[in-house]
Design a protein around this motif. Sequence first.
Motif, PDB file in Angstrom:
ATOM      1  N   ILE A  42       0.369  -1.167  -0.116  1.00 57.69           N
ATOM      2  CA  ILE A  42       0.143  -0.180  -0.192  1.00 57.69           C
ATOM      3  C   ILE A  42       0.642   1.122   0.434  1.00 57.69           C
ATOM      4  CG2 ILE A  42      -0.102   0.183   2.563  1.00 57.69           C
ATOM      5  CD1 ILE A  42      -2.754   1.694   2.237  1.00 57.69           C
ATOM      6  N   ALA A  43       0.582   1.862  -0.895  1.00 53.97           N
ATOM      7  CA  ALA A  43       0.378   3.687  -0.800  1.00 53.97           C
ATOM      8  C   ALA A  43       0.045   4.860  -0.238  1.00 53.97           C
ATOM      9  CB  ALA A  43       1.291   3.899  -2.501  1.00 53.97           C
ATOM     10  N   ALA A  44       0.649   5.609   0.118  1.00 53.82           N
ATOM     11  CA  ALA A  44       0.023   6.195   0.798  1.00 53.82           C
ATOM     12  C   ALA A  44       0.249   7.717   1.094  1.00 53.82           C
ATOM     13  CB  ALA A  44      -0.862   6.714   1.989  1.00 53.82           C
ATOM     14  N   GLU A  45      -0.684   8.982   0.680  1.00 54.92           N
ATOM     15  CA  GLU A  45      -0.685  10.389   0.475  1.00 54.92           C
ATOM     16  C   GLU A  45      -1.552  11.317   1.575  1.00 54.92           C
ATOM     17  OE1 GLU A  45      -1.250  11.668  -2.931  1.00 54.92           O
ATOM     18  OE2 GLU A  45       0.598  11.239  -4.320  1.00 54.92           O
ATOM     19  N   ALA A  46      -0.797  12.594   2.247  1.00 51.42           N
ATOM     20  CA  ALA A  46      -1.305  13.063   3.034  1.00 51.42           C
ATOM     21  C   ALA A  46      -0.852  14.572   3.238  1.00 51.42           C
ATOM     22  CB  ALA A  46      -1.471  13.004   4.352  1.00 51.42           C
ATOM     23  N   THR A  47      -2.136  15.355   3.895  1.00 55.06           N
ATOM     24  CA  THR A  47      -0.898  17.144   3.633  1.00 55.06           C
ATOM     25  C   THR A  47      -0.878  16.938   5.510  1.00 55.06           C
ATOM     26  OG1 THR A  47      -2.130  17.666   2.177  1.00 55.06           O
ATOM     27  CG2 THR A  47      -2.010  19.008   4.183  1.00 55.06           C
TER      28      THR A  47
ATOM     29  N   ARG B 209       2.554  21.059   4.344  1.00 60.38           N
ATOM     30  CA  ARG B 209       3.102  19.928   3.297  1.00 60.38           C
ATOM     31  C   ARG B 209       2.712  18.725   2.809  1.00 60.38           C
ATOM     32  NH1 ARG B 209       9.536  16.607   5.107  1.00 60.38           N
ATOM     33  NH2 ARG B 209       9.142  15.643   3.435  1.00 60.38           N
ATOM     34  N   ASP B 210       3.182  18.381   1.624  1.00 56.28           N
ATOM     35  CA  ASP B 210       2.298  17.211   1.201  1.00 56.28           C
ATOM     36  C   ASP B 210       3.528  16.282   0.984  1.00 56.28           C
ATOM     37  OD1 ASP B 210      -0.132  18.537   0.614  1.00 56.28           O
ATOM     38  OD2 ASP B 210       0.245  18.512  -1.309  1.00 56.28           O
ATOM     39  N   LEU B 211       3.020  14.988   2.010  1.00 60.65           N
ATOM     40  CA  LEU B 211       3.955  13.891   2.462  1.00 60.65           C
ATOM     41  C   LEU B 211       2.928  12.694   1.079  1.00 60.65           C
ATOM     42  CD1 LEU B 211       4.168  13.636   5.991  1.00 60.65           C
ATOM     43  CD2 LEU B 211       5.577  14.790   4.678  1.00 60.65           C
ATOM     44  N   SER B 212       4.059  11.703   0.693  1.00 59.82           N
ATOM     45  CA  SER B 212       3.966  10.771   0.180  1.00 59.82           C
ATOM     46  C   SER B 212       4.559   9.642   0.639  1.00 59.82           C
ATOM     47  CB  SER B 212       4.136  10.975  -1.401  1.00 59.82           C
ATOM     48  OG  SER B 212       3.381  11.926  -2.236  1.00 59.82           O
TER      49      SER B 212
ATOM     50  N   ASP C 268       5.967   2.582   7.265  1.00 60.01           N
ATOM     51  CA  ASP C 268       6.219   3.728   6.241  1.00 60.01           C
ATOM     52  C   ASP C 268       6.301   4.996   7.998  1.00 60.01           C
ATOM     53  OD1 ASP C 268       8.715   4.691   5.227  1.00 60.01           O
ATOM     54  OD2 ASP C 268       7.146   5.571   3.516  1.00 60.01           O
ATOM     55  N   THR C 269       7.649   6.029   7.873  1.00 62.44           N
ATOM     56  CA  THR C 269       7.948   7.526   8.674  1.00 62.44           C
ATOM     57  C   THR C 269       8.329   8.324   7.538  1.00 62.44           C
ATOM     58  OG1 THR C 269      10.195   6.859   9.573  1.00 62.44           O
ATOM     59  CG2 THR C 269       8.141   6.151  10.627  1.00 62.44           C
TER      60      THR C 269
ATOM     61  N   VAL D 220       5.958  11.878  11.145  1.00 57.75           N
ATOM     62  CA  VAL D 220       5.132  11.526  10.653  1.00 57.75           C
ATOM     63  C   VAL D 220       5.092   9.711  10.491  1.00 57.75           C
ATOM     64  CG1 VAL D 220       3.178  11.920   9.361  1.00 57.75           C
ATOM     65  CG2 VAL D 220       4.069  13.618  10.140  1.00 57.75           C
ATOM     66  N   GLU D 221       4.005   9.507  10.934  1.00 59.88           N
ATOM     67  CA  GLU D 221       4.095   7.159  10.679  1.00 59.88           C
ATOM     68  C   GLU D 221       2.624   7.429   9.725  1.00 59.88           C
ATOM     69  OE1 GLU D 221       6.229   6.059  15.212  1.00 59.88           O
ATOM     70  OE2 GLU D 221       3.792   6.122  14.845  1.00 59.88           O
TER      71      GLU D 221
END
Length: 594
Positions: free
Chosen positions: A369-374, A409-412, A397-398, A387-388
């Motif tokens: 699984i891959a995920a994105e969040a702001t 910031r947008d995280l991938s 993942d961290t 951020v985890e």
Amino acid sequence: MAVGLRHPPDRYGCAGRARPLCGADGWRGCARCGRQPRWTDAPARAYYGEVTIDGEPAPTGVEIEVEMGGEVRDSITVEEPGRYGEETASGEKLIVEGESDDVGTPVRFYVTTTDGERLAVNATDPDDVTWASGELERVDLTVRTARPAAFDLLEVDLGSETVTEGGAVDLSATVTNAGGLSGEQTVAFVLDDRELSSETVALDPGESRSVAFENVTVDRDPGSYGYAIQTENETRTGELTVEAPAEPASFEITTVDPTELTVVRGARTAVNATVTTAENVSGEQTVQFVVDDRVVDERVVDLAATETQTVTLENASLDLAPDSYEYAVQTENETRTGTLTVTAPTEPSVVEVTDLTPASPTVDEGGSIAAEATVENTGDQPAEQTVELRVGSTAVDTEAVALAPDASRDLSFEAQSIEVGPGSYTYGVFSGDDSETGTLTVEESSDSDPGDGGDGGSDDDPETDPAVFQVTDLNPATLEAGRGEAVTIAATVENTGDESASRNVTLDVGDGQIVERRNVTLAGGEAATVEFADVDTTGLGSGETTYAVSTENDERTGTLTVLVEEEAPGFTFLTTLLAAVAAAALLARRSRGG
């Protein structure tokens, strides 16, 4: 006409008790001595009573004399121990003749012992005996041969012969009774002919006692004064010097640091002040920290002559509205001022998480699984956090982030393999302050070959399902507790597979604020209750918090409402309603994800 029929004793042995003889030519002289009786114009006075010597009845043979006007008027011998004379009309008595002019004249009594010692009577009953005509009177006589009580001063100690004006002295004296009788006297401290203190003392013969006068105020102007410690029998004197009080030490403030002070409202406020004595005099004073005309701290400082000391004055939480204030550090002799600026408190850094993508993914067992969040820092301070990306309670993942206030910031998160069995899991992105979660569904892989056990078995072996730990019966589903109160949470965990296995059962409260684990071993089809007892809620904020009991395969969530002291119990209905709404929303989201 003469009425007196007796005469007083003479010096030649006649007791004067012989009756006068009556002849043809009238009254003749005493039948014993021939003296003529005294002729009076008033009837004689007669006395009788008891007599004691040193507390004991006077023995027979003791002679009692009565005297008036310096002349012995009669005498009588004690014939019964402790008594003289008789009350009856015909009995013997002491007879005192007198004229009408003698009425009210004192009458004295004397005792001559069998050893011939003549003693004055010390006390009579009644106390004062005076002559009156024509009556019979009882008078009891007391004779003391021992020396009366005499209170002597053996030792006198005036603690200090110098005292400051308005000050006090301590003194003591040892008093002894040097007499032969018990007695009571007053011991007095006299200064300048004025009694300042006294104490009444009772002592037996030979007994001694210490008398102390403590903290006696000397209210005299500076000068020298005579003092005395005295009893009725002895006086000891000395001289006491009263001195003018010394000038008090002057406390000067040499430095105050800082003079310009800025603090956040409610924060600790502190200044340092250096204090010294201005003259060669030691002393003690209170140093005060004053803000807005209010003493917020003070310290008692004791300085030797010419000593310097630095004092820290502080207030743990100075609650003043944001503004500028004058503050002061002051002693009794000097005041130093400065400026205090109070600012409004700033919000700490808060990293919020939004826009989780995907919200409810589905993957095959063994997939990734891959995920994105702001993430955004909504606080007033810079933030540095890790951020985890989590699946269940495990971070897969961290990402380290550093955000200025109001920055985002947008995280991938790159694709991460999912090492859990089929089932539904909470997954999401978690910061130290916030999280956004969804439901991850792991499906059984369609190309799996249950018969390939790798143990040499044939294709004809019966298929077995792997261990799957399902969570049911979360107890309680909703919970209220005061902050700091210990709570207990339990759930039923069942192995719905065929194989025996050991798995971790995890309690996660408040998105990782509290995490506890229990390792449980279950055979296929076996179930057990897993309990997390005495969970401490001290670190949780007030309000609603989600908690979850999860395994690798399943999860159940509930709602914990933390109450602070001011929250009334009446809010329980509202919190229960909100919990029910939250639970319904979670079920709906899971349904959409399935």
